[in-house]
Design a protein around this motif. Structure first.
Motif, mmCIF file in Angstrom:
data_model
loop_
_atom_site.group_PDB
_atom_site.id
_atom_site.type_symbol
_atom_site.label_atom_id
_atom_site.label_comp_id
_atom_site.label_asym_id
_atom_site.label_seq_id
_atom_site.Cartn_x
_atom_site.Cartn_y
_atom_site.Cartn_z
ATOM 1 N N UNK A 157 28.567 56.001 -45.883
ATOM 2 C CA UNK A 157 29.745 55.917 -46.735
ATOM 3 C C UNK A 157 30.935 56.626 -46.104
ATOM 4 N N UNK A 158 30.690 57.720 -45.406
ATOM 5 C CA UNK A 158 31.795 58.427 -44.751
ATOM 6 C C UNK A 158 32.270 57.673 -43.520
ATOM 7 N N UNK A 159 31.339 57.126 -42.749
ATOM 8 C CA UNK A 159 31.728 56.386 -41.542
ATOM 9 C C UNK A 159 32.600 55.182 -41.888
ATOM 10 N N UNK A 160 32.402 54.609 -43.072
ATOM 11 C CA UNK A 160 33.215 53.469 -43.483
ATOM 12 C C UNK A 160 34.680 53.843 -43.663
ATOM 13 N N UNK A 161 34.963 55.114 -43.866
ATOM 14 C CA UNK A 161 36.354 55.547 -44.037
ATOM 15 C C UNK A 161 37.052 55.792 -42.704
ATOM 16 N N UNK A 162 36.300 55.818 -41.615
ATOM 17 C CA UNK A 162 36.892 56.021 -40.290
ATOM 18 C C UNK A 162 37.508 54.711 -39.825
ATOM 19 N N UNK A 163 38.761 54.701 -39.411
ATOM 20 C CA UNK A 163 39.397 53.440 -38.972
ATOM 21 C C UNK A 163 38.613 52.752 -37.859
ATOM 22 N N UNK A 164 38.348 51.470 -38.044
ATOM 23 C CA UNK A 164 37.615 50.715 -37.030
ATOM 24 C C UNK A 164 38.404 50.617 -35.723
ATOM 25 N N UNK A 165 39.744 50.767 -35.822
ATOM 26 C CA UNK A 165 40.572 50.675 -34.620
ATOM 27 C C UNK A 165 40.197 51.748 -33.591
ATOM 28 N N UNK A 166 39.759 52.935 -34.095
ATOM 29 C CA UNK A 166 39.368 53.990 -33.165
ATOM 30 C C UNK A 166 38.149 53.574 -32.348
ATOM 31 N N UNK A 167 37.166 52.969 -32.998
ATOM 32 C CA UNK A 167 35.971 52.515 -32.289
ATOM 33 C C UNK A 167 36.303 51.375 -31.330
ATOM 34 N N UNK A 168 37.140 50.438 -31.792
ATOM 35 C CA UNK A 168 37.493 49.308 -30.940
ATOM 36 C C UNK A 168 38.288 49.769 -29.724
ATOM 37 N N UNK A 169 39.168 50.748 -29.911
ATOM 38 C CA UNK A 169 39.937 51.271 -28.783
ATOM 39 C C UNK A 169 39.020 51.936 -27.762
ATOM 40 N N UNK A 170 38.008 52.649 -28.246
ATOM 41 C CA UNK A 170 37.060 53.286 -27.327
ATOM 42 C C UNK A 170 36.287 52.236 -26.539
ATOM 43 N N UNK A 171 35.891 51.145 -27.186
ATOM 44 C CA UNK A 171 35.166 50.092 -26.485
ATOM 45 C C UNK A 171 36.052 49.405 -25.447
ATOM 46 N N UNK A 172 37.330 49.207 -25.795
ATOM 47 C CA UNK A 172 38.256 48.593 -24.836
ATOM 48 C C UNK A 172 38.415 49.474 -23.598
ATOM 49 N N UNK A 173 38.378 50.793 -23.804
ATOM 50 C CA UNK A 173 38.493 51.728 -22.681
ATOM 51 C C UNK A 173 37.211 51.844 -21.879
ATOM 52 N N UNK A 174 36.189 51.109 -22.278
ATOM 53 C CA UNK A 174 34.953 51.095 -21.505
ATOM 54 C C UNK A 174 33.850 51.989 -22.033
ATOM 55 N N UNK A 175 34.044 52.593 -23.183
ATOM 56 C CA UNK A 175 33.019 53.466 -23.749
ATOM 57 C C UNK A 175 31.891 52.632 -24.353
ATOM 58 N N UNK A 176 30.668 53.061 -24.118
ATOM 59 C CA UNK A 176 29.523 52.407 -24.725
ATOM 60 C C UNK A 176 29.348 52.858 -26.168
ATOM 61 N N UNK A 177 28.321 52.306 -26.808
ATOM 62 C CA UNK A 177 28.104 52.639 -28.217
ATOM 63 C C UNK A 177 27.781 54.117 -28.404
ATOM 64 N N UNK A 178 26.945 54.658 -27.500
ATOM 65 C CA UNK A 178 26.571 56.058 -27.674
ATOM 66 C C UNK A 178 27.780 56.973 -27.488
ATOM 67 N N UNK A 179 28.608 56.685 -26.485
ATOM 68 C CA UNK A 179 29.792 57.531 -26.271
ATOM 69 C C UNK A 179 30.775 57.387 -27.421
ATOM 70 N N UNK A 180 30.924 56.181 -27.938
ATOM 71 C CA UNK A 180 31.793 55.982 -29.104
ATOM 72 C C UNK A 180 31.278 56.775 -30.298
#
Length: 274
Positions: A157-180
């Motif tokens: 429930x808390x993770x749902x409040x975190x903007x998805x843009x932050x995760x997507x930006x990390x993936x675009x920068x080459x971060x894997x799921x664990x690093x994200x």
């Protein structure tokens, strides 16, 4: 304005009364821990004992290996809390950030387990632990606390409040799921993580049934089992038990006082989005 506040005084008086009823057992416990046995059940209650008996606290630490029980409980509580928080966080992240078929159904099954009392799975769980050869070990107590539907629900429930843009930006920068998960999501979830840490630590610290089932060696007992040794078949050392209970409550009270703000923030934010 006056009409809207006319119930304020009765409301606050009622809340103060409720607060006193909640605090009363703790005050009685502290008062009893400073009494002699003959003073325990005096009427009216003697809140400030006269004379004060401090020997109860000495008996707690000398008549039984209370320090050993203390250290055993700390070990189990710390490792069980760390394991549950880590596993719950990873599972919650998977439900939020990694879409897979049947995720909603699986999450619903997790929530359904919250309605099943632990006593109904007590025997099957013991059979599994026994088959693994882990009875009479602290590992059995730790393993039993690693999976938590409540922890997964709270963090999801808390993770749902975190903007998805932050995760997507990390993936675009080459971060894997664990690093994200480790570098982006977890730092944002400190309130929820603190809440789960406190709830889990308190639950494991106060657990009596699981240690009673799995532990056989006296030197491996936790603090809750250690307190039972001050009770015999024909006698009950109320004053010594209350002194031991006061000592057992100190870590929990300290943790709550330190992380009270995090508890409130975690519970509020975890319910913002479902």
């Amino acid at each position: 304005m006056v009409k809207s506040r006319k119930w304020d005084i009765p409301f606050y008086l009622f809340m103060c009364l409720i607060s006193l009823t909640m605090v009363f057992p703790f005050l009685w416990m502290l008062s009893t821990s400073l009494k002699y046995d003959t003073q325990v059940f005096t009427v009216p209650i003697e809140w400030i004992p006269d004379p004060v008996n401090l020997s109860n606290y000495a008996k707690v630490w000398t008549e039984e290996p209370f320090l050993q029980y203390y250290m055993n409980t700390i070990k189990v509580a710390v490792f069980a809390t760390a394991g549950q928080v880590l596993i719950s966080a990873m599972a919650a992240y998977a439900f939020v950030a990694i879409p897979f078929k049947g995720s909603r159904f699986l999450f619903g099954l997790y929530l359904a387990t919250m309605m099943v009392p632990w006593h109904t799975i007590m025997i099957p769980q013991y059979q599994i632990i026994s088959a693994m050869g882990l009875t009479d070990t602290h590992i059995a107590l730790i393993f039993g606390q690693l999976a938590s539907a409540f922890g997964i629900f709270l963090l999801r429930q808390f993770f749902l409040t975190i903007p998805r843009e932050l995760m997507e930006a990390a993936r675009i920068d080459g971060a894997g799921e664990f690093r994200t998960f480790w570098a982006i999501v977890l730092p944002q979830a400190k309130p929820a993580l603190s809440t789960l840490i406190i709830f889990t630590f308190v639950q494991v610290w106060n657990d009596y049934t699981a240690p009673l089932i799995y532990l056989n060696s006296r030197e491996k007992y936790t603090i809750q089992l250690g307190l039972s040794f001050f009770q015999t078949e024909h006698t009950m050392q109320y004053t010594v038990i209350m002194a031991g209970t006061v000592c057992a409550l100190i870590p929990i009270l300290l943790i709550y006082l330190i992380f009270e703000k995090q508890i409130t923030n975690g519970m509020v934010h975890s319910g913002l989005k479902g």
